[in-house]
Write an enzyme that holds these catalytic residues in place. Structure first.
Site: not given
Ligand code: APR
Length: 238
Positions: A115, A145, A182-184, A208
């Site tokens: 990203h 440029c 760590g991604t939703s 998490l």
């Molecule tokens: N340890 C592990 N996981 C965690 C922690 C922690 N301390 N804190 C939060 N999380 C988890 C949450 O439970 C959630 O599932 O991290 C996840 C974060 O999710 P998002 O906020 O949706 O972030 P992400 O998945 O990186 O988003 C993807 O969305 O807007 C775009 O470009 C942006 O790259 C980003 C993309």
């Protein structure tokens, strides 16, 4: 991406959750970035055309934050994992959705930021991609440029193509182990990586809490990244 029989090719996907304990807000949790600022105001090409100063201010503030934060134990564990995996002859790719620079600062070298990156800018006139340490503004001139007003953050906004997709897809095709941290699991294409590899690679989620993709993983371990990631890495390398 070929590895010895005993050591599968490894792809690690990270999201904002891995940097949360370093002090960087995630996007969709309570207090998340998109709960305080609308995507449509700062993270689309249309937002930048409509109000570039607002978009610059948003990313300038986030870039400035990087100076105040440091990699945490989860980032450091992934750097150790890369070193050990590569030393043992295994293929390794860290794919991050994060635009912070904490993986590189922790020591990961085989990392792609799909990203984009806060510490890079891009000129809309000459297309040059350049390192950026401070602020970008509507009056910033391109160092290459000289065009004024054409610099934008080198960030992939909603509606734009993610970076490094051919290398990422090749690594996913060949991997035997896929770890998502760590991604939703709601933003594509990264959210679709698990479906790409499910059934032919071992798949592990470290988050998490359960994510949108949890049912597709072979295994899920839930807890803070600074706890579950070092524990998983230690187990893997034992
Ligand atoms: N340890 C592990 N996981 C965690 C922690 C922690 N301390 N804190 C939060 N999380 C988890 C949450 O439970 C959630 O599932 O991290 C996840 C974060 O999710 P998002 O906020 O949706 O972030 P992400 O998945 O990186 O988003 C993807 O969305 O807007 C775009 O470009 C942006 O790259 C980003 C993309």
């Amino acid at each position: 991406m070929r590895s010895p029989e005993s050591l599968p090719g490894l792809v690690v996907l990270t999201g904002a959750g891995i940097s949360q304990e370093s002090g960087l807000a995630t996007f969709r949790d309570a207090g998340g970035v998109w709960l305080t600022e609308g995507i449509e105001n700062v993270a689309t090409p249309a937002a930048f055309r409509r109000n570039p100063a607002r978009v610059h201010a948003f990313y300038n503030a986030r870039r400035a934050q990087l100076a105040a934060v440091a990699p945490n134990a989860a980032h450091r564990a992934l750097a150790e994992l890369e070193r050990a995996w590569v030393a043992r002859g295994g293929d390794f790719l860290l794919v991050t959705q994060n635009i912070d620079d904490l993986h590189a600062r922790a020591g990961n070298e085989r990392v792609v930021q799909m990203h984009g990156a806060l510490r890079r800018g891009r000129c809309l006139a000459c297309r040059e991609v350049l390192p950026v340490a401070g602020d970008i503004g509507v009056d910033t001139a391109c160092p290459r440029c000289g065009k004024v007003g054409g610099m934008r953050p080198d960030i992939v906004w909603f509606g734009e193509m993610p970076l490094h997709m051919p290398a990422i897809m090749a690594a996913l095709d060949a991997c035997g182990l896929f770890v998502s941290i760590g991604t939703s699991g709601v933003v594509y294409p990264a959210a679709g990586f698990i479906a790409e590899v499910a059934g032919r690679a071992r798949t592990v989620e470290l988050n998490l809490e359960p994510s949108a993709g949890t049912p597709l993983f072979d295994e899920a371990r839930h807890g803070p990244a600074t706890e579950v990631v070092p524990a998983f890495v230690a187990e893997l390398l034992a």
